[in-house]
Design an enzyme around this catalytic site. Sequence first.
Site, short mmCIF file in Angstrom:
data_model
loop_
_atom_site.label_atom_id
_atom_site.label_comp_id
_atom_site.label_asym_id
_atom_site.label_seq_id
_atom_site.Cartn_x
_atom_site.Cartn_y
_atom_site.Cartn_z
N ASP A 218 -11.46 -15.23 0.37
CA ASP A 218 -10.98 -14.06 -0.23
C ASP A 218 -11.43 -12.67 0.28
O ASP A 218 -12.69 -12.59 0.17
CB ASP A 218 -10.94 -14.17 -1.75
CG ASP A 218 -10.20 -13.15 -2.51
OD1 ASP A 218 -9.28 -13.53 -3.28
OD2 ASP A 218 -10.19 -11.97 -2.28
N ILE A 219 -10.66 -12.09 0.93
CA ILE A 219 -11.26 -10.95 1.62
C ILE A 219 -11.69 -9.82 0.28
O ILE A 219 -10.91 -9.69 -0.34
CB ILE A 219 -10.22 -10.06 2.56
CG1 ILE A 219 -9.97 -11.06 3.74
CG2 ILE A 219 -10.77 -8.93 3.10
CD1 ILE A 219 -9.04 -10.74 4.70
N ASN A 226 -6.79 -1.33 1.52
CA ASN A 226 -5.30 -0.92 1.79
C ASN A 226 -5.09 0.64 1.01
O ASN A 226 -4.46 1.27 1.94
CB ASN A 226 -4.53 -1.71 0.68
CG ASN A 226 -3.89 -2.96 1.43
OD1 ASN A 226 -3.85 -2.99 2.73
ND2 ASN A 226 -3.74 -4.11 0.69
N ASP A 235 -2.91 -5.34 6.90
CA ASP A 235 -2.26 -6.43 7.78
C ASP A 235 -3.01 -6.92 8.85
O ASP A 235 -3.07 -8.01 9.26
CB ASP A 235 -0.83 -6.09 8.24
CG ASP A 235 0.15 -6.18 6.89
OD1 ASP A 235 -0.32 -6.35 5.78
OD2 ASP A 235 1.38 -5.64 6.98
N GLU A 261 -4.31 -11.97 0.28
CA GLU A 261 -5.49 -11.77 1.09
C GLU A 261 -6.34 -13.08 0.96
O GLU A 261 -7.32 -12.92 1.47
CB GLU A 261 -6.03 -10.48 0.52
CG GLU A 261 -7.08 -10.55 -0.37
CD GLU A 261 -6.50 -10.95 -1.71
OE1 GLU A 261 -5.47 -11.35 -1.94
OE2 GLU A 261 -7.30 -10.57 -2.76
#
Length: 343
Positions: A218-219, A226, A235, A261
């Site tokens: 998980d980023i 964002n 993206d 994500e």
Amino acid sequence: MSKTLSFPPVYKHEFQQASENLRQSLLLANRHKTPITPVNYAVWYEYVSGDNQALMNSIDTRLKKNEAITSEVTQYLYEKYVLMGMPERLNNTNNGLKLVVDNTLENLSKVEATASQCSQGLMQSQAQLETCNDIDELKTLVNQILINTQQISSSSGELKSELTRSTEEIMKLRQELESVKEMARTDSLTGLLNRGAFDNELQYLCSKGYSFSLVLFDIDNFKRLNDSFGHLLGDKVLQFFASLLKNQCNDIHLAARFGGEEMAMIFMHSSLEETFMITESIREKFSESRLKKKGSNESIGQVTVSAGISSYQDKDSPISLIERADQALYRSKTGGRNQVNFI
Ligand SMILES: Nc1nc2c(ncn2[C@@H]2O[C@H](COP(=O)(O)OP(=O)(O)OP(=O)(O)O)[C@@H](O)[C@H]2O)c(=O)[nH]1
């Protein structure tokens, strides 16, 4: 959590978000007088959720031009952007195959007719040969036999080239089917397996009891990224991280977009310790990459990822495996992010 762009569609909205999407979809359906059928609802739901950019663009363009969004339009949008053109492509392939089979059958029956005509001619010549003792008559018979055999040879030659053409056409259709099949398994943004395909693989591996490990990635602080640099750059970061996972696959392991994500990997025949080492190297590589904004030299700073690992144990189900990996991932997040844990 959002919808993963994939076929079939996978939605991961929380209860509250889904209810809000429902409320807004109903308002729009009412405003545009599209009855609440499953197709219309899916289109408006995807529109208000903001997860399907192509569908949003198409609707916004129509609205700007004051075009009515009728049920015919929503049906078109549904097939193109929700089902991602899948029915049309399958239909084309199906029609193409029908055409090839029809052509081949027609050619075969033509050859069959010619062959039966010629064989009758040859049988006649055979009978005449029994009693023939005149040179001129023999010459005529030889010519007749030649004509019959040439007819067979030319019609079987035509059939051969028709069959070659049909084979080429079938090969093209087979490629198209392969690509439709591949598209149905692939996440369009990252090119990794989509959630549906990943779930199937996990189910299969558990049912066979193979030895493997599961990693959930998980980023970290992706919302902030964002918000600071825009969704498009977000993206790009997802695509870059996916490319790091793809590099580890080697045709043996699997990498997938698990949700927004979040990504996942399955490492075949790998123990917790082995998987930990590889996952650590991915985490380190990602945190050391200095990504830049497109068209400028401005770095977006350090981006990191947290991960959680679980290994298949006897009688594990996909759910129990995912739960353990998720707990390990939670440990990584609460432990300060940019780390890997296993349970
Ligand atoms: N750019 C982009 N963003 C996405 C996509 N899918 C989900 N997101 C965003 O990912 C973000 C996930 O945010 P959160 O779940 O709050 O998690 P986070 O900010 O990464 O925080 P932690 O996970 O706690 O480190 C949301 O802002 C989503 O809009 C996508 O396909 N592209």
